[in-house]
Design an enzyme around this catalytic site. Structure first.
Site, PDB file in Angstrom:
ATOM      1  N   HIS A 305       0.854  -1.184   0.000  1.00 46.02           N
ATOM      2  CA  HIS A 305       0.000   0.000   0.000  1.00 46.02           C
ATOM      3  C   HIS A 305       0.887   1.229   0.000  1.00 46.02           C
ATOM      4  O   HIS A 305       1.946   1.222   0.618  1.00 46.02           O
ATOM      5  CB  HIS A 305      -0.886  -0.007   1.257  1.00 46.02           C
ATOM      6  CG  HIS A 305      -2.043   0.941   1.177  1.00 46.02           C
ATOM      7  ND1 HIS A 305      -1.932   2.271   1.477  1.00 46.02           N
ATOM      8  CD2 HIS A 305      -3.339   0.732   0.823  1.00 46.02           C
ATOM      9  CE1 HIS A 305      -3.114   2.846   1.306  1.00 46.02           C
ATOM     10  NE2 HIS A 305      -3.983   1.946   0.909  1.00 46.02           N
ATOM     11  N   ASP A 362      -8.009  -4.975   0.333  1.00 37.29           N
ATOM     12  CA  ASP A 362      -8.520  -5.710  -0.821  1.00 37.29           C
ATOM     13  C   ASP A 362      -8.181  -7.190  -0.810  1.00 37.29           C
ATOM     14  O   ASP A 362      -8.720  -7.954  -1.602  1.00 37.29           O
ATOM     15  CB  ASP A 362      -7.964  -5.109  -2.112  1.00 37.29           C
ATOM     16  CG  ASP A 362      -8.510  -3.727  -2.351  1.00 37.29           C
ATOM     17  OD1 ASP A 362      -9.707  -3.541  -2.112  1.00 37.29           O
ATOM     18  OD2 ASP A 362      -7.743  -2.848  -2.757  1.00 37.29           O
TER      19      ASP A 362
END
Ligand code: ACO
Length: 427
Positions: A305, A362
């Site tokens: 991320h 996710d």
């Protein structure tokens, strides 16, 4: 405490104030830099740039912290509800009981959409991507609810926010129904926000629809986990669009367009596809090796991320939610075992440790949504549904700020310098 930073440029020293927030990195206030020096700063991708002041959401990516108005996301996901989180994001504090009851009633009463809005759907091809439909239909809301588009009026801004939060599940469910050729299902205001959405999506007029409480809770949590995430790409898009004084519904449509991109809202679909492709735990080492191989473009989807260099706090809740959904639906899908083992092996692998790559939100969400019955094209739509509250809260914060200006970045120009036009027949 106020301090200054000094920049030396072209032989001149310029003093710039350093501002401190309530928590998080200080910022160097460069607003007067151009006036004082004639130079811009250069930061494509906003790697070091705070684009605004905000008191809504705080992220500490190194520590894996996500706070909404100060409340940790884990506590909200465990103990709160999506509508309570909406109230919190919009108003700054958790509601009292009467405030919560009023807010819930208001949102529930705005769930229906103008009947004529349904004709918009019929203009789309059946196989249109539901995000394309969402962009169009949400943008079209501006034509239907013009009475809530005077952005200078706080009351109209509040009504527009409520309308968006309330109608988004209806609009999203209609996009799904249209794609599968089933009739639109009207909202049922006896149900909760998430229960209503499930019924509008999976119910049919020919049968009673029973909301499964475990799935209802899971959806509510997924909505909470996606409600806001500071100045991400789609939120910044909504702010930029809104900074010109544009219509709020059109601004949210702009946010939906940005969210659609695979680098933003589309990663959960990619993570699910990857887990399905791996298929069996025995094949994990092969995929880990590929992810580490510089010559192989393959990346572990749902890992890494831009902001989180620690466990994404939302991924922890997602993993728990996945367990609950699989239990409730009595699903025994090898994809879950693959996900758990892949996570464990990656977290113990020096490559992922060194690069601080952890599961993001996710990694598990696609598996859950697919278990509930959503086709992959709907994943980003659900994200948009949940993020709408973050978008409108941030938009409203921006408009309410007396110092608000139109967003107008500058550039480092590298094109041709001035040259004379040459007539076509002489080129
Ligand atoms: N698998 C393998 N290696 C990875 C991964 C991954 N998932 N993610 C990053 N790396 C490596 C990169 O190869 C790079 O290595 P290098 O320094 O040797 O070149 C290093 O880690 C840093 O990666 P960057 O791409 O520079 O980091 P950035 O902050 O720009 O990217 C991103 C973050 C895009 C999320 C990235 O980690 C990625 O592609 N992940 C997979 C896709 C994904 O899950 N996206 C969802 C993000 S969450 C969201 O949008 C809601």
């Amino acid at each position: 405490m106020m301090s200054n930073a000094t920049l030396s440029i072209g032989g001149t020293n310029v003093e710039m104030p350093v501002l401190s927030g309530s928590i998080g990195p200080d910022v160097v206030d460069i607003r007067k830099l151009y006036a004082q020096t004639g130079a811009f700063t250069f930061d494509p991708g906003f790697m070091s740039t705070a684009s605004c002041e905000s008191s809504i959401t705080y992220i500490d990516g190194d520590e894996g912290v996500l706070l909404h108005r100060g409340y940790p996301i884990g506590q909200l996901a465990e103990q709160s509800s999506f509508l309570e989180v909406c109230y919190l994001l919009l108003n700054g504090d958790l509601p009292r009981q009467d405030e919560y009851a009023n807010f819930t009633r208001t949102i529930t009463r705005h769930t229906m959409v103008h009947e004529q809005l349904s004709t918009f759907y019929r203009g789309f091809r059946r196989d249109a991507h539901p995000m394309a439909v969402m962009c169009g239909v949400v943008g079209a809301l501006s034509a239907f609810y013009h009475d809530s588009t005077d952005i200078a009026d706080p009351e109209q801004r509040r009504i527009a926010s409520h309308r968006l939060i309330a109608k988004m599940p209806t609009i999203a469910a209609m996009a799904y129904k249209y794609s599968v050729g089933q009739p639109f299902i009207y909202p049922d205001n006896r149900l909760s926000y998430s229960g209503n959405f499930l019924k509008m999506t999976f119910g049919v007029p020919a049968e009673e629809y029973e909301v499964n409480p475990a799935i209802e809770r899971a959806m509510d949590r997924i909505f909470i986990l996606h409600a806001d995430h500071e100045q991400n790409a789609s939120t910044s898009t909504v702010r930029l669009a809104g900074s010109s004084g544009a219509n709020p519904f059109a601004c949210i449509a702009a946010g939906i367009a940005c969210l659609w991109g695979p680098a933003h809202g589309g990663a959960n679909e990619a993570a699910l596809n990857m887990l399905r492709e791996i298929g069996r735990p025995e094949r994990i080492p092969e995929y880990l090796a590929r992810a580490k191989d510089k010559n192989d473009p393959f990346r572990l989807m749902g890992f890494g991320h831009r902001v989180y260099k620690n466990y994404d706090p939302r991924a922890t809740v997602m993993q728990q939610t996945l367990r609950e959904v699989f239990e409730a639906l009595k699903i025994n899908d090898p994809v879950f075992e693959v996900a758990l083992q892949l996570e464990e092996m990656a977290l113990n692998d020096p490559y992922f440790i060194e690069k601080k790559l952890f599961p993001n939100v996710d990694f598990y969400s696609g598996v859950i949504l697919s278990a509930v019955g959503f086709p992959t094209e709907m994943f980003t739509v659900l994200f948009a549904l949940a993020r709408t509250v973050g978008w409108v809260a941030q938009w409203n914060e921006m408009i309410s700020d007396p110092a608000q200006k139109i967003g107008r970045p500058r550039q480092l120009y590298t094109g041709p310098t001035q040259r004379d036009y040459v007539p076509l027949n002489q080129r």
